[in-house]
Write an enzyme that holds these catalytic residues in place. Sequence first.
Site, PDB file in Angstrom:
ATOM      1  N   CYS A  84       0.794  -1.263   0.176  1.00  0.00           N
ATOM      2  CA  CYS A  84       0.023  -0.113   0.075  1.00  0.00           C
ATOM      3  C   CYS A  84       0.853   1.087  -0.153  1.00  0.00           C
ATOM      4  O   CYS A  84       1.695   1.855   0.697  1.00  0.00           O
ATOM      5  CB  CYS A  84      -1.178   0.185   1.417  1.00  0.00           C
ATOM      6  SG  CYS A  84      -2.468   1.312   1.357  1.00  0.00           S
TER       7      CYS A  84
ATOM      8  N   HIS B  37       0.219   4.770  -0.048  1.00  0.00           N
ATOM      9  CA  HIS B  37      -0.516   5.527   0.324  1.00  0.00           C
ATOM     10  C   HIS B  37      -0.052   5.439   1.727  1.00  0.00           C
ATOM     11  O   HIS B  37       0.206   6.415   2.741  1.00  0.00           O
ATOM     12  CB  HIS B  37      -2.373   6.143   0.757  1.00  0.00           C
ATOM     13  CG  HIS B  37      -2.764   5.904   1.496  1.00  0.00           C
ATOM     14  ND1 HIS B  37      -3.719   3.826   1.670  1.00  0.00           N
ATOM     15  CD2 HIS B  37      -2.888   5.726   2.908  1.00  0.00           C
ATOM     16  CE1 HIS B  37      -3.548   4.197   2.359  1.00  0.00           C
ATOM     17  NE2 HIS B  37      -3.851   4.756   3.040  1.00  0.00           N
TER      18      HIS B  37
ATOM     19  N   HIS C 210      -9.230  -4.663  -6.658  1.00  0.00           N
ATOM     20  CA  HIS C 210      -9.270  -3.473  -7.399  1.00  0.00           C
ATOM     21  C   HIS C 210      -9.087  -3.231  -8.308  1.00  0.00           C
ATOM     22  O   HIS C 210      -9.454  -3.205  -9.548  1.00  0.00           O
ATOM     23  CB  HIS C 210      -7.850  -2.990  -6.380  1.00  0.00           C
ATOM     24  CG  HIS C 210      -6.702  -3.018  -4.867  1.00  0.00           C
ATOM     25  ND1 HIS C 210      -6.512  -3.733  -5.180  1.00  0.00           N
ATOM     26  CD2 HIS C 210      -6.723  -1.857  -4.218  1.00  0.00           C
ATOM     27  CE1 HIS C 210      -6.281  -3.862  -3.674  1.00  0.00           C
ATOM     28  NE2 HIS C 210      -6.458  -2.009  -2.892  1.00  0.00           N
TER      29      HIS C 210
ATOM     30  N   ASP D  43     -10.424   4.211  -2.460  1.00  0.00           N
ATOM     31  CA  ASP D  43      -9.524   4.692  -1.840  1.00  0.00           C
ATOM     32  C   ASP D  43      -9.200   6.688  -1.972  1.00  0.00           C
ATOM     33  O   ASP D  43      -9.666   7.431  -2.955  1.00  0.00           O
ATOM     34  CB  ASP D  43      -8.153   5.313  -2.915  1.00  0.00           C
ATOM     35  CG  ASP D  43      -7.256   5.399  -2.021  1.00  0.00           C
ATOM     36  OD1 ASP D  43      -7.250   6.089  -1.527  1.00  0.00           O
ATOM     37  OD2 ASP D  43      -6.129   4.766  -2.917  1.00  0.00           O
TER      38      ASP D  43
ATOM     39  N   CYS E 282      -4.079   6.650  -4.760  1.00  0.00           N
ATOM     40  CA  CYS E 282      -4.253   5.046  -4.747  1.00  0.00           C
ATOM     41  C   CYS E 282      -2.603   4.407  -5.687  1.00  0.00           C
ATOM     42  O   CYS E 282      -2.752   4.728  -6.729  1.00  0.00           O
ATOM     43  CB  CYS E 282      -4.997   4.553  -5.255  1.00  0.00           C
ATOM     44  SG  CYS E 282      -4.224   2.111  -4.985  1.00  0.00           S
ATOM     45  N   GLY E 283      -1.106   4.297  -4.658  1.00  0.00           N
ATOM     46  CA  GLY E 283      -0.154   4.670  -5.166  1.00  0.00           C
ATOM     47  C   GLY E 283      -0.096   2.763  -6.068  1.00  0.00           C
ATOM     48  O   GLY E 283       0.884   2.850  -6.172  1.00  0.00           O
TER      49      GLY E 283
HETATM   50  O1  PYC Z   1      -2.575   3.866  -2.030  1.00  0.00           O
HETATM   51  O2  PYC Z   1      -1.558   1.690  -2.617  1.00  0.00           O
HETATM   52  C1  PYC Z   1      -2.287   2.228  -2.021  1.00  0.00           C
HETATM   53  C2  PYC Z   1      -2.834   2.007  -1.663  1.00  0.00           C
HETATM   54  C3  PYC Z   1      -4.196   0.687  -2.418  1.00  0.00           C
HETATM   55  C4  PYC Z   1      -4.965   0.321  -1.436  1.00  0.00           C
HETATM   56  C5  PYC Z   1      -5.424   2.192  -0.562  1.00  0.00           C
HETATM   57  N1  PYC Z   1      -4.224   2.855  -0.495  1.00  0.00           N
END
Ligand code: PYC
Length: 312
Positions: free
Chosen positions: A89, A91, A209, A235, A239-240
């Site tokens: 994840c 973020h 996702h 999100d 979402c990174g």
């Molecule tokens: O930022 O990768 C991310 C992420 C995954 C689920 C919520 N944020």
Amino acid sequence: MTGWLHVVDSHTEGEPTRVVVAGWPSATAGDMPSRRDEMRLLHDPLRRGLLLEPRGNETLVGAILTPPVSAGAVAGVVFCNDAGYLGMCVHATIGVVRTLEFLGRIGLGLVHLDTPAGPVSADLHRDGSVTVSNVAARCTALDVELDVPGLGRIAGDVAYGGNWFFLADAGGLRLERENAAALLSATKAIRSALERAGITGDDGAPIDHVELFGPARRADADARNFVLCPGAAYDRSPCGTGTSAKLAALYRRGRIAVGQRWLQEGIAGGVFEGCVRALEGDSVLPDIRGRAYVTAKATLRFDPADPYRFGL
Ligand code: PYC
């Protein structure tokens, strides 16, 4: 089971992270995927109590710190949310870095972290932003067609950015927070249709996702998105891992070059700056830069007499 958890809360471009800094039962498993599996098997009520109502809510993402498993790493991190555990994840990693800085455990510059998806590094910049050098991302299928009740026949790409994503054009759906209910119902319908159609990531991994994209509102951004996370929430940040998956799909389509910047706007208007820093076989190595802010430091109490101590 422990009676107290020490946590630091933050948000990254609007998306919350609750970092467990002390109190979680010690991991006995050796590597990060085994530590995640051990948490799932032995301590799942604690995840629920940490994140769900009445102490939390379905948008919260948890980041449980463990001792590192690789030389030079500052910590291990297991990510979780309302539905279970995440491989990676971005973020929340940005939130973890700002949390470690807030606690005085790290300073500016590079840190290495171990995650169930693999080691990642993060650079804490002087202006408070953080660049995460994420795990390798790959796009495994382009223009996969799917029949979705209520939406008709749609097409999208399957890509991995630390989690598995289905990325599709938002079509007629307005990418605005006020339209979140419609966006949630559309993306949940897509996720169910993927499951029914047996469309998965590598080795049968569920695509949990779903990312819809469309034109950005900000003049300097390249695209806007809405991302359904596993479970019930979407999100708030761009979402990174989703931006990493998007970079892999763009690269496969020949629409982005190594070193080129991609500004990804999220549904709440926040932006992540993405870039393919290098290639690794068929995969791209993504860098994602964003900002997080610490919002609280707290001690959570799990009263044995409380019937809802492990969540509703
Ligand atoms: O930022 O990768 C991310 C992420 C995954 C689920 C919520 N944020």
